[in-house]
Design an enzyme around this catalytic site. Structure first.
Site, mmCIF file in Angstrom:
data_model
loop_
_atom_site.group_PDB
_atom_site.id
_atom_site.type_symbol
_atom_site.label_atom_id
_atom_site.label_comp_id
_atom_site.label_asym_id
_atom_site.label_seq_id
_atom_site.Cartn_x
_atom_site.Cartn_y
_atom_site.Cartn_z
ATOM 1 N N HIS A 1 0.910 -1.198 0.057
ATOM 2 C CA HIS A 1 0.014 -0.065 0.050
ATOM 3 C C HIS A 1 0.837 1.318 -0.059
ATOM 4 C CE1 HIS A 1 -3.108 -2.470 2.240
ATOM 5 N NE2 HIS A 1 -2.990 -2.863 0.786
ATOM 6 N N HIS B 1 -9.778 -2.034 -4.143
ATOM 7 C CA HIS B 1 -8.342 -2.299 -3.309
ATOM 8 C C HIS B 1 -7.559 -3.305 -3.973
ATOM 9 C CE1 HIS B 1 -6.221 -3.042 0.247
ATOM 10 N NE2 HIS B 1 -5.926 -4.224 0.037
ATOM 11 N N ASP C 1 -3.600 -2.871 -4.740
ATOM 12 C CA ASP C 1 -2.403 -4.002 -4.407
ATOM 13 C C ASP C 1 -1.562 -4.052 -5.762
ATOM 14 O OD1 ASP C 1 -2.977 -4.403 -1.683
ATOM 15 O OD2 ASP C 1 -4.351 -6.035 -2.201
ATOM 16 N N HIS D 1 -1.463 -11.062 -4.838
ATOM 17 C CA HIS D 1 -0.145 -10.823 -4.831
ATOM 18 C C HIS D 1 0.768 -11.965 -5.551
ATOM 19 C CE1 HIS D 1 -0.658 -7.596 -2.113
ATOM 20 N NE2 HIS D 1 -1.410 -8.148 -1.321
#
Length: 439
Positions: free
Chosen positions: A240, A397, A401, A424
């Protein structure tokens, strides 16, 4: 939306490992094999298999000891025990210890696949009922980057740093401890550099990613957050902050941190605010940028599967699609850096998880109290602890990321990024492919 369950195979016989991996992958599963207990248990820190195929006779810790540990730490993880030398007593004991089933070697593959299908899919149905953006994600990395796919060029914008030092305190997401960061200006050409409290410096690039060498060698990127390391020092949950730094156009910053970046509310809003209030200083030299010339991709382009790619585009754009159970469902969002405000439209989007996932992780000691105050918490198809900042905050969101993970390339990116259900593991695999294209 359904992704392939991961099956872990623990067996000291190379031929059995190779056969089972091949058969399971042909059936559409993801499969990873381990020759001993220690390597398998170490991998459990970063992986969530749907099923384990576990041999009783292993070097070092045997399969029965591994089963006992799994029943203590992962009580809901299905385990099929295997052996070519154990008798009925071992089979009975393994079932008493909590094994889901027992198979004798030589294995009958049709029987094995029938049992795998039932157990793996049963666990998968439970997972699908628990939407989360922090579940471990496994991305297969293939060395298939086309020649000339990306190049480093001099951009039109100047390099930038901060006008002065700035401090931010908060709570660590994983540790639950009070922690903080200090951001400081750096000279031209320095890049984004992290520094541990003992003075160890860690470049904020993909090659500092925890387990980077192993992930590249095994062609598998596995992650549920972004962690940078140097030697024994590591700094966790940097994604972030990196997104805020990158979207502010900062190219040279020193970030001092104590093992973990403070998570605040699970978004990048406070990081963006502190940069804005401190101010950005333009520097004399122009910044370098990564320009995408050919598509670079991770995963097949199929809406029924996870995939991620970057393609040529005169600017920076991210297109993201997610599809989770209620209350999220299908959401799509496109962020264009020239047309939209990162500070207003992406930075406030918070992490999300389920009450069930958080409760289990805390019982296992894997996360601290930082989760409770820094996540949108979901339970029985509803948000139970907050009011959403946006109706589609979940997909926003994911964009956040992705932007943060891609700044691990070390330079601003000129290209269009298209993502389907990724997190991720896939983000880091794409960052590595772009890095590979430049070297």
């Amino acid at each position: 939306m359904e992704t392939s369950p991961l099956i872990s195979i623990v067996d000291d016989e190379p031929g059995i490992r190779e056969t089972l991996v091949g058969v399971l992958e042909d059936e559409g599963y993801q499969a990873q094999a381990f020759a001993d207990a220690s390597s398998f248990l170490e991998a459990l820190d970063t992986q969530e298999p749907a099923l384990v195929l576990l041999d009783i006779w292993l070097p070092g810790m045997d399969g029965m000891a591994v089963l006992a540990r799994l029943r203590e730490q992962r009580p809901h993880l299905p385990v099929i025990m295997m052996s070519g030398h154990a008798g009925i007593e071992a089979a009975v004991n393994s079932i008493k210890l909590g094994a889901s089933d027992f198979l004798e070697k030589p294995l009958h593959l049709e029987v094995l696949l029938d049992k795998v299908a039932g157990l793996a899919q049963r666990k998968r149905r439970v997972e699908q009922a628990l939407p989360s953006d922090t579940r471990l994600e496994i991305a297969r990395y293939e060395d298939d980057v086309p020649s000339g796919a990306a190049e480093l060029v001099e951009g039109e914008q100047p390099q930038r740093t901060l006008k002065s030092n700035v401090v931010l305190n908060g709570t660590g997401l994983l540790s639950g401890r009070n922690t903080g960061i200090i951001l400081s200006p750096l000279d031209e050409g320095s890049g984004i550099v992290f520094q541990a409290l003992d003075g160890t410096t860690i470049p904020g690039t993909i090659t500092s990613l925890e387990g980077f060498a192993q992930a590249t060698a095994s062609q598998t990127f596995t992650a549920n957050s972004t962690v940078l390391t140097s030697g024994s020092r590591r700094i966790r949950t940097v994604e972030h902050l990196l997104a805020a730094v990158g979207m502010a156009g900062l190219t040279n910053v020193l970030i001092k941190a104590d093992e973990e970046i403070p998570n605040i509310d699970g978004s990048a809003a406070d990081f963006t605010r502190m940069i804005h209030e401190t101010g950005v200083q333009e520097q004399a030299a122009r910044r370098q940028e990564v320009r995408i010339r050919k598509r670079i991709q991770v995963g097949p382009e199929d809406l029924a599967q996870k995939f991620l790619y970057v393609e040529p585009y005169d600017g920076f754009e991210v297109q993201m699609r997610v599809d989770y159970p209620a209350p999220i469902l299908e959401q799509q969002f496109t962020f264009n850096a020239a047309q939209h405000s990162f500070e207003a439209e992406i930075a406030p989007a918070r992490s999300f998880n389920t009450f069930e996932n958080i409760d289990m992780a805390q019982k296992l000691g894997k996360v601290g109290s930082g989760y409770l105050n820094s996540h949108i918490i979901l339970h029985e198809g509803k948000v139970i602890n907050t009011t959403l900042h946006f109706p589609d905050e979940f997909v926003r969101h994911k964009v956040l990321d992705l932007i943060g993970d891609l700044y691990l390339i070390g330079y601003p990116l000129r290209g269009r990024v298209v993502a389907n259900m990724t997190s991720h593991g896939y983000n880091q695999a794409l960052a590595q492919k772009i890095h590979h294209a430049l070297n």
